[in-house]
Design an enzyme around this catalytic site. Structure first.
Site, PDB file in Angstrom:
ATOM      1  N   ILE A  43     -56.884 -17.743  -1.629  1.00  0.00           N
ATOM      2  CA  ILE A  43     -57.734 -17.560  -2.800  1.00  0.00           C
ATOM      3  C   ILE A  43     -57.197 -16.457  -3.711  1.00  0.00           C
ATOM      4  CG2 ILE A  43     -59.266 -15.832  -1.762  1.00  0.00           C
ATOM      5  CD1 ILE A  43     -61.615 -17.352  -3.106  1.00  0.00           C
ATOM      6  N   LYS A  44     -56.361 -15.585  -3.173  1.00  0.00           N
ATOM      7  CA  LYS A  44     -55.865 -14.442  -3.942  1.00  0.00           C
ATOM      8  C   LYS A  44     -54.951 -14.848  -5.104  1.00  0.00           C
ATOM      9  CE  LYS A  44     -57.742 -11.181  -1.337  1.00  0.00           C
ATOM     10  NZ  LYS A  44     -58.722 -10.212  -1.845  1.00  0.00           N
ATOM     11  N   ASP A  45     -54.447 -16.080  -5.081  1.00  0.00           N
ATOM     12  CA  ASP A  45     -53.634 -16.542  -6.212  1.00  0.00           C
ATOM     13  C   ASP A  45     -54.413 -16.458  -7.522  1.00  0.00           C
ATOM     14  OD1 ASP A  45     -51.762 -17.145  -4.311  1.00  0.00           O
ATOM     15  OD2 ASP A  45     -51.810 -19.310  -4.601  1.00  0.00           O
TER      16      ASP A  45
END
Length: 452
Positions: A43-45
Site C-alpha cells: 500500500i505504501k506505493d
C-alpha cells in the site's frame, strides 16, 4: 492499444476479496483490500508517489536529487520505483529487525540501504530516524521524505484508498480495520469514509511494545509502554504527525505470535500470500468480534506481500525458535514417553535374541550398536521376510541381517515433517537429546502423539 506509460500508472485500484475461513467465527462480511497488487507489492506505493509529487510541486525535490528516508521497507520500495521513473537516487535507513528480504529488494531496485539498531530511542543518533535526518543535511541536493510527519502520506489515502473502498463496497462499509504505523492509511482512509458516513467505525491495530494505543486512550506519551517487538511495519515509539486521533474509534493491541500465526493461516486458508501486518489486522479484528453484528461489512487492509517475510514468519525454524508454532515436535514425543531408555542390540548377538527383545518390550524396531556406536538397524518386518525364506536365520548373527541406520533428526523437528523420513521402507527415526542420549520415534509414536 491499452497500456500504461510507466509502472507508476499501475498503482491503485487494488481488488477487494471476501474472506471465509479465517473469519468463520465472525457474524459479518469481511472484505480484504489486497494492496500487494500495487507494483511495489504494498500500500505504501500510493503515498510514496504522492509525497514525491508534492515535493516536486513545492520545489523541494530538484532534478537529479536524492530521496532520503527511514523505512521498514515498503515505503522505500515505493519511493525507489518513483525514483527510477523520475530520475532520482535513493538512500534509505532501516532497522535490524526488518526482514533480509526487504533489504535485498531495496538494493535490487537501486537504493543504498543503511541498517541501524532497533532497540534505541528515536532521538538516539544511531536510530534510523536520526541517521536519515542527519544524511539529509549532509547529502547535496537531497530531500528528506519523512513519511511520519509528511501529510502527503495521509492525503494519498484520502484521495485514493478511501474512495476506492467506498465505491467497491457500494457505500455499505461499516468498519475499517488497519494495522497502523505512520498513521497515514488509517487517518486518510478513515477521514474520507467518515465524511461519506459518520457512523463508520475505524479500528486501528497496534502491537505490544508500541505506545500508540496508550496515547490514543490517555493522550499521554508513556515510554514505559515501549519495548522491542518483532512485528514489522506497525506500531511506533512516538506519535507521527499524520495521526488524527479523532478519526479513530478504537485501538487494539496484538501480540507478535498471534500476528505471525494468523498471517500463515490467511495464506494457507484463503490463498492470499500476506505480510506480517495483515496477520495483525485479522487477529485484532477477531479480538474485537463482540462488537460486530450480521449486517456489518468490515474492510481490512492487507498492506503487503508475504514474499518479504519468507525468512521469518514463513520459516518454520524461525517460528519454532520464538515459540510461535503450536506444533508437536520430536522432543514432545520423547518427553511424552517419560524418556524411556533406548533398547539396542549388538551386532554380535543372534537374531533369536532380537526377536525375544522385540517381544519383551513390544517394539518393532531396534538400533544395532557396536563398540558403543549405532551402526545400523533391524526391524520386525525385515526379519519376518528373511525368516520366511530361511527359518534357520534365527541362529545367525545380527551383523548378517543388519539394515541401514535409522535417520537422525533434531529434537525440534515438527512431527508433520517426519513423513519425509518414515515410510514403508523405514519405520523409525532417531534423535539425540541435550545430554547426548539417543531416542527412537516410530510410526506408532507419531500416531499416539497426534491423537492426544
Amino acid at each position: 492499444m491499452k497500456y500504461c506509460d510507466n509502472i507508476l500508472e499501475t498503482i491503485g485500484n487494488t481488488p477487494m476479496v471476501k474472506l471465509h475461513r479465517v473469519t468463520a467465527s465472525l457474524p459479518c462480511t469481511v472484505l480484504a483490500k489486497v494492496e500487494f497488487f500495487n507494483p511495489g507489492n504494498s500500500i505504501k506505493d500510493r503515498m510514496a508517489v504522492k509525497m514525491v509529487d508534492v515535493a516536486e510541486e513545492k520545489g523541494l525535490l530538484k532534478p537529479g536529487g536524492t530521496l532520503i528516508e527511514g523505512t521498514s521497507g515498503n515505503t522505500g520500495m515505493g519511493l525507489a520505483l518513483a525514483a527510477i521513473i523520475r530520475g532520482y537516487k535513493c538512500i534509505f535507513t532501516t532497522t535490524d529487525k526488518q526482514s533480509k528480504e526487504k533489504v535485498d529488494i531495496l538494493k535490487a531496485v537501486g537504493a543504498e540501504v543503511i541498517v541501524c539498531p532497533t532497540n534505541v530511542e528515536p532521538e538516539d543518533p544511531r536510530s534510523y530516524y536520526s541517521v536519515s535526518k542527519r544524511l539529509a543535511t549532509e547529502v547535496p541536493n537531497s530531500f528528506y521524505v519523512n513519511q511520519y510527519d509528511n501529510l502527503a502520506n495521509r492525503d494519498a489515502h484520502y484521495e485514493q484508498t478511501g474512495p476506492e473502498i467506498w465505491e467497491q463496497t457500494d457505500g455499505k462499509i461499516t468498519h475499517l480495520v488497519v494495522a497502523t504505523g505512520t498513521g497515514g492509511t488509517v487517518t486518510g482512509t478513515g477521514k474520507y469514509l467518515k465524511e461519506k458516513n459518520p457512523d463508520i467505525k475505524v479500528w486501528a491495530i497496534d502491537s505490544y511494545g508500541s505506545l500508540l494505543k496508550k496515547y490514543f486512550e490517555t493522550g499521554q506519551l508513556d515510554m514505559s509502554e515501549v519495548y522491542p517487538y518483532i512485528t514489522e511495519g506497525i506500531g511506533e515509539d512516538f506519535v507521527p504527525e499524520n495521526y488524527d486521533m479523532k478519526v479513530i474509534d478504537k485501538f487494539e493491541k496484538v501480540t507478535d505470535k498471534d500476528a505471525a500465526v494468523m498471517a500463515r493461516r490467511i495464506t494457507k486458508e484463503e490463498g492470499i500470500f500476506v505480510g506480517y501486518s495483515a496477520g495483525s489486522a485479522i487477529a485484532g479484528l477477531l479480538q474485537l468480534k463482540e462488537g460486530l453484528k450480521p449486517t456489518d461489512v468490515v474492510v481490512v487492509i492487507f498492506h503487503d506481500h508475504g514474499s518479504r517475510y519468507v525468512g521469518k514468519i514463513y520459516n518454520d525454524q524461525w517460528m519454532l525458535e520464538r515459540g510461535f508454532l503450536d506444533v508437536k515436535t520430536v522432543k514432545d514425543v520423547v518427553n511424552g514417553r517419560r524418556n524411556q531408555p533406548l533398547v539396542t542390540i549388538s551386532a554380535d548377538e543372534k537374531v533369536s535374541e532380537a526377536i525375544a527383545r522385540m517381544k519383551k518390550y513390544d517394539i518393532e524396531h531396534i538400533p544395532v550398536e557396536q563398540g558403543g556406536e549405532l551402526i545400523g538397524s533391524i526391524s520386525e518386518n525385515g526379519l519376518f521376510n528373511r525368516l520366511i525364506d530361511d527359518a534357520n536365520l534365527k541362529d545367525a548373527l545380527i551383523s548378517q541381517v543388519i539394515q541401514p541406520s535409522f535417520p537422525l533428526v533434531s529434537q525440534d523437528t515438527p512431527i508433520e515433517k517426519l513423513s519425509v523420513y518414515i515410510n514403508r521402507e523405514n519405520g523409525a527415526v532417531l534423535t539425540k537429546d541435550d545430554s547426548g542420549n539417543h531416542h527412537i520415534v516410530t510410526k506408532y509414536d507419531i500416531i499416539q502423539a497426534l491423537g492426544r
